[in-house]
Design a protein around this motif. Structure first.
Motif, PDB file in Angstrom:
ATOM      1  N   THR A 331     -16.361  13.088   9.441  1.00 24.63           N
ATOM      2  CA  THR A 331     -15.962  11.692   9.598  1.00 24.63           C
ATOM      3  C   THR A 331     -14.725  11.617  10.483  1.00 24.63           C
ATOM      4  O   THR A 331     -14.021  12.617  10.660  1.00 24.63           O
ATOM      5  CB  THR A 331     -15.614  11.049   8.240  1.00 24.63           C
ATOM      6  OG1 THR A 331     -14.391  11.629   7.756  1.00 24.63           O
ATOM      7  CG2 THR A 331     -16.719  11.237   7.220  1.00 24.63           C
ATOM      8  N   PRO A 332     -14.422  10.434  11.033  1.00 28.82           N
ATOM      9  CA  PRO A 332     -13.121  10.248  11.683  1.00 28.82           C
ATOM     10  C   PRO A 332     -12.007  10.519  10.668  1.00 28.82           C
ATOM     11  O   PRO A 332     -12.204  10.346   9.457  1.00 28.82           O
ATOM     12  CB  PRO A 332     -13.146   8.788  12.118  1.00 28.82           C
ATOM     13  CG  PRO A 332     -14.590   8.431  12.186  1.00 28.82           C
ATOM     14  CD  PRO A 332     -15.265   9.229  11.112  1.00 28.82           C
ATOM     15  N   PRO A 333     -10.820  10.924  11.135  1.00 31.41           N
ATOM     16  CA  PRO A 333      -9.741  11.301  10.210  1.00 31.41           C
ATOM     17  C   PRO A 333      -9.229  10.155   9.339  1.00 31.41           C
ATOM     18  O   PRO A 333      -8.522  10.398   8.363  1.00 31.41           O
ATOM     19  CB  PRO A 333      -8.644  11.838  11.141  1.00 31.41           C
ATOM     20  CG  PRO A 333      -8.970  11.300  12.490  1.00 31.41           C
ATOM     21  CD  PRO A 333     -10.449  11.141  12.535  1.00 31.41           C
ATOM     22  N   MET A 334      -9.601   8.914   9.655  1.00 26.27           N
ATOM     23  CA  MET A 334      -9.158   7.787   8.824  1.00 26.27           C
ATOM     24  C   MET A 334      -9.823   7.820   7.444  1.00 26.27           C
ATOM     25  O   MET A 334      -9.313   7.235   6.494  1.00 26.27           O
ATOM     26  CB  MET A 334      -9.469   6.463   9.525  1.00 26.27           C
ATOM     27  CG  MET A 334     -10.945   6.157   9.639  1.00 26.27           C
ATOM     28  SD  MET A 334     -11.271   4.621  10.558  1.00 26.27           S
ATOM     29  CE  MET A 334     -10.875   5.140  12.222  1.00 26.27           C
ATOM     30  N   TYR A 335     -10.974   8.492   7.357  1.00 22.81           N
ATOM     31  CA  TYR A 335     -11.654   8.624   6.063  1.00 22.81           C
ATOM     32  C   TYR A 335     -11.280   9.970   5.462  1.00 22.81           C
ATOM     33  O   TYR A 335     -11.637  11.018   6.009  1.00 22.81           O
ATOM     34  CB  TYR A 335     -13.175   8.539   6.241  1.00 22.81           C
ATOM     35  CG  TYR A 335     -13.648   7.242   6.824  1.00 22.81           C
ATOM     36  CD1 TYR A 335     -13.701   6.088   6.055  1.00 22.81           C
ATOM     37  CD2 TYR A 335     -14.050   7.164   8.158  1.00 22.81           C
ATOM     38  CE1 TYR A 335     -14.142   4.880   6.586  1.00 22.81           C
ATOM     39  CE2 TYR A 335     -14.501   5.969   8.698  1.00 22.81           C
ATOM     40  CZ  TYR A 335     -14.528   4.839   7.907  1.00 22.81           C
ATOM     41  OH  TYR A 335     -14.969   3.646   8.439  1.00 22.81           O
ATOM     42  N   LYS A 336     -10.558   9.931   4.360  1.00 22.71           N
ATOM     43  CA  LYS A 336     -10.126  11.180   3.724  1.00 22.71           C
ATOM     44  C   LYS A 336     -10.579  11.180   2.268  1.00 22.71           C
ATOM     45  O   LYS A 336     -10.198  10.320   1.484  1.00 22.71           O
ATOM     46  CB  LYS A 336      -8.609  11.341   3.826  1.00 22.71           C
ATOM     47  CG  LYS A 336      -8.135  11.586   5.254  1.00 22.71           C
ATOM     48  CD  LYS A 336      -6.646  11.889   5.320  1.00 22.71           C
ATOM     49  CE  LYS A 336      -6.212  12.152   6.751  1.00 22.71           C
ATOM     50  NZ  LYS A 336      -4.757  12.439   6.853  1.00 22.71           N
ATOM     51  N   PHE A 337     -11.408  12.181   1.960  1.00 18.28           N
ATOM     52  CA  PHE A 337     -11.907  12.336   0.600  1.00 18.28           C
ATOM     53  C   PHE A 337     -11.421  13.676   0.049  1.00 18.28           C
ATOM     54  O   PHE A 337     -11.252  14.645   0.807  1.00 18.28           O
ATOM     55  CB  PHE A 337     -13.435  12.278   0.577  1.00 18.28           C
ATOM     56  CG  PHE A 337     -13.993  11.048   1.228  1.00 18.28           C
ATOM     57  CD1 PHE A 337     -13.831   9.800   0.640  1.00 18.28           C
ATOM     58  CD2 PHE A 337     -14.665  11.126   2.446  1.00 18.28           C
ATOM     59  CE1 PHE A 337     -14.339   8.653   1.242  1.00 18.28           C
ATOM     60  CE2 PHE A 337     -15.181   9.988   3.060  1.00 18.28           C
ATOM     61  CZ  PHE A 337     -15.011   8.753   2.456  1.00 18.28           C
ATOM     62  N   GLN A 338     -11.225  13.728  -1.247  1.00 17.16           N
ATOM     63  CA  GLN A 338     -10.700  14.923  -1.890  1.00 17.16           C
ATOM     64  C   GLN A 338     -11.835  15.711  -2.546  1.00 17.16           C
ATOM     65  O   GLN A 338     -12.831  15.130  -2.995  1.00 17.16           O
ATOM     66  CB  GLN A 338      -9.665  14.543  -2.957  1.00 17.16           C
ATOM     67  CG  GLN A 338      -8.478  13.766  -2.426  1.00 17.16           C
ATOM     68  CD  GLN A 338      -7.744  14.513  -1.327  1.00 17.16           C
ATOM     69  OE1 GLN A 338      -7.517  15.730  -1.437  1.00 17.16           O
ATOM     70  NE2 GLN A 338      -7.379  13.800  -0.264  1.00 17.16           N
ATOM     71  N   PRO A 339     -11.705  17.037  -2.605  1.00 17.76           N
ATOM     72  CA  PRO A 339     -12.696  17.827  -3.343  1.00 17.76           C
ATOM     73  C   PRO A 339     -12.868  17.304  -4.764  1.00 17.76           C
ATOM     74  O   PRO A 339     -11.887  16.980  -5.439  1.00 17.76           O
ATOM     75  CB  PRO A 339     -12.092  19.236  -3.326  1.00 17.76           C
ATOM     76  CG  PRO A 339     -11.279  19.269  -2.070  1.00 17.76           C
ATOM     77  CD  PRO A 339     -10.694  17.882  -1.952  1.00 17.76           C
ATOM     78  N   GLY A 340     -14.107  17.164  -5.172  1.00 13.38           N
ATOM     79  CA  GLY A 340     -14.422  16.621  -6.487  1.00 13.38           C
ATOM     80  C   GLY A 340     -14.767  15.148  -6.447  1.00 13.38           C
ATOM     81  O   GLY A 340     -15.374  14.615  -7.388  1.00 13.38           O
ATOM     82  N   GLN A 341     -14.403  14.469  -5.352  1.00 11.79           N
ATOM     83  CA  GLN A 341     -14.677  13.028  -5.243  1.00 11.79           C
ATOM     84  C   GLN A 341     -16.158  12.789  -4.950  1.00 11.79           C
ATOM     85  O   GLN A 341     -16.814  13.574  -4.254  1.00 11.79           O
ATOM     86  CB  GLN A 341     -13.817  12.437  -4.116  1.00 11.79           C
ATOM     87  CG  GLN A 341     -13.874  10.919  -4.014  1.00 11.79           C
ATOM     88  CD  GLN A 341     -12.862  10.389  -2.987  1.00 11.79           C
ATOM     89  OE1 GLN A 341     -11.983  11.125  -2.516  1.00 11.79           O
ATOM     90  NE2 GLN A 341     -12.991   9.129  -2.639  1.00 11.79           N
ATOM     91  N   GLU A 342     -16.704  11.695  -5.494  1.00 10.00           N
ATOM     92  CA  GLU A 342     -18.086  11.333  -5.237  1.00 10.00           C
ATOM     93  C   GLU A 342     -18.143  10.225  -4.194  1.00 10.00           C
ATOM     94  O   GLU A 342     -17.378   9.247  -4.261  1.00 10.00           O
ATOM     95  CB  GLU A 342     -18.779  10.889  -6.531  1.00 10.00           C
ATOM     96  CG  GLU A 342     -19.012  12.043  -7.498  1.00 10.00           C
ATOM     97  CD  GLU A 342     -19.823  11.641  -8.709  1.00 10.00           C
ATOM     98  OE1 GLU A 342     -19.910  10.425  -8.996  1.00 10.00           O
ATOM     99  OE2 GLU A 342     -20.368  12.547  -9.385  1.00 10.00           O
ATOM    100  N   ILE A 343     -19.043  10.390  -3.236  1.00 14.56           N
ATOM    101  CA  ILE A 343     -19.219   9.416  -2.173  1.00 14.56           C
ATOM    102  C   ILE A 343     -20.717   9.165  -1.996  1.00 14.56           C
ATOM    103  O   ILE A 343     -21.551   9.894  -2.540  1.00 14.56           O
ATOM    104  CB  ILE A 343     -18.610   9.900  -0.835  1.00 14.56           C
ATOM    105  CG1 ILE A 343     -19.274  11.222  -0.388  1.00 14.56           C
ATOM    106  CG2 ILE A 343     -17.110  10.073  -0.956  1.00 14.56           C
ATOM    107  CD1 ILE A 343     -18.822  11.722   0.972  1.00 14.56           C
ATOM    108  N   TYR A 344     -21.058   8.145  -1.218  1.00 17.68           N
ATOM    109  CA  TYR A 344     -22.456   7.875  -0.908  1.00 17.68           C
ATOM    110  C   TYR A 344     -22.679   8.080   0.594  1.00 17.68           C
ATOM    111  O   TYR A 344     -21.870   7.632   1.418  1.00 17.68           O
ATOM    112  CB  TYR A 344     -22.847   6.455  -1.333  1.00 17.68           C
ATOM    113  CG  TYR A 344     -23.055   6.348  -2.822  1.00 17.68           C
ATOM    114  CD1 TYR A 344     -24.330   6.436  -3.368  1.00 17.68           C
ATOM    115  CD2 TYR A 344     -21.973   6.198  -3.686  1.00 17.68           C
ATOM    116  CE1 TYR A 344     -24.532   6.367  -4.739  1.00 17.68           C
ATOM    117  CE2 TYR A 344     -22.158   6.130  -5.054  1.00 17.68           C
ATOM    118  CZ  TYR A 344     -23.445   6.208  -5.575  1.00 17.68           C
ATOM    119  OH  TYR A 344     -23.635   6.165  -6.942  1.00 17.68           O
TER     120      TYR A 344
END
Length: 357
Positions: A331-344
């Motif tokens: 993803t572009p760097p503006m989207y930051k998710f952490q390990p363990g996080q759930e996304i769709y």
């Protein structure tokens, strides 16, 4: 400039098949790549074209001429090697002129050709220097000038940029493509570097264990690999194993796949090779995936768990898990998710490739 044609070529070293090419045609004026891992047979194929290796069977043609039994020095082919092989005791001028002197050309013609090649490669100011006084990029240009000054019927490149650092390699590969298009000379380029082949070549043959796996443009090979080997070798690819349950849209080549863990997804497939009931692997690249909404009713939208997250400056690189399958996603760097996080996420069915096992 003429085409190059290989027919029924076989070359073995003991029990090892170095080349097994029923038919390969390199078009007139084309920049053609031979791409594959170390030991795949790409250099053997190039050496067979050059006459440095004799095939056990088969014929080699340039234009309409059968050159299979013609010695290398009489094939009028320009070669640029990985090592560049410049003579350290000769000036740049004499290195470029070396082949012309062997042909006993008049001195005026030699000077004219060397001047032409040096101007084309932008090394005119280096003609009185010696190889040890040149940078790697300059030495590479001298090696190319020495090849083109012979007015060859075709140019053969054997990993010519592998001794350059990454930044210079990227710069020079664009220069090589520009030069080839200016000269309109049929060229064959051996490399194990996918980015290099994609940047330089009009078409590419992917070779493994002496056999051609696929021939196509960079776009065709990236977007529609025909074998699991090609899909795995080109780019970042992860696979989902399953079976084709239905042909959903024959006109678009869309099939429904039931994965081994019960995951249901839709994918493009070559319906000449994939049928209902076929066991397949679905190739998934990072750019085949995008973020999606939890409320989306579209096909191929899944809940995913972030396993790893890596910041790469212009992108975030994630490893995500959908069911039992670990995929790569950027993803572009503006989207930051952490390990363990759930996304769709959405897996784009027109980009996914279901390949028969």
């Amino acid at each position: 400039m003429p085409r190059i044609l290989l027919k029924d070529i076989v070359k073995k070293y003991g029990k090892v098949i170095a080349a097994d090419i029923p038919y390969l045609e390199i078009k007139d004026g084309e920049f053609f790549g031979l791409l594959g891992p170390s030991g795949s047979g790409k250099t053997t194929t190039l050496r067979i074209i050059a006459g440095l290796t004799k095939p056990d069977k088969g014929r080699v043609y340039i234009g309409d001429e059968d050159i299979t039994d013609v010695p290398p020095e009489k094939r009028n082919l320009g070669m640029v090697f990985q090592s560049w092989a410049l003579f350290p005791h000769l000036t740049v001028f004499e290195n470029i002129a070396f082949g012309l002197r062997l042909r006993k050309l008049p001195e005026e013609e030699i000077r004219k050709r060397v001047k032409w090649a040096a101007e084309l490669l932008q090394i005119s100011e280096l003609l009185n220097r010696y190889p040890h006084q040149l940078s790697g990029g300059q030495q590479q240009r001298v090696a190319v000038a020495r090849a083109i000054v012979l007015y060859p019927r075709a140019l053969l490149f054997d990993e010519p940029l592998s001794n350059l650092d990454a930044k210079l390699r990227e710069q020079v590969r664009f220069e090589l493509r520009k030069l080839q298009k200016e000269l309109k000379i049929t060229s064959v380029y051996v490399t194990h570097d996918q980015a290099e082949a994609f940047a330089i070549c009009d078409r590419i043959a992917i070779i493994n264990k002496g056999k051609i796996q696929q021939i196509g443009t960079p776009e065709e090979i990236y977007n529609r690999p025909e074998t699991v080997f090609v899909a795995e070798f080109i780019g970042i690819t992860r696979f989902i194993k399953g079976k084709v349950e239905d042909i959903v849209d024959e006109s678009k080549g869309i099939v429904r796949v039931l994965a081994e863990d019960g995951l249901e997804l839709y994918s493009w497939a070559n319906l000449d090779k994939v049928k209902k009931g076929s066991k397949v692997v679905v190739a998934v690249r990072p750019d085949f995936i995008s973020l999606a909404s939890k409320e989306s009713k579209e096909r191929n939208v899944f809940k995913a768990k972030v396993e790893l997250a890596t910041y790469e400056g212009d992108v975030m690189d994630y490893e995500i898990r959908i069911g039992q399958w670990r995929l790569r996603f950027k993803t572009p760097p503006m989207y930051k998710f952490q390990p363990g996080q759930e996304i769709y996420v959405k897996l784009h069915e027109d980009k996914l490739i279901a390949i028969k096992e």
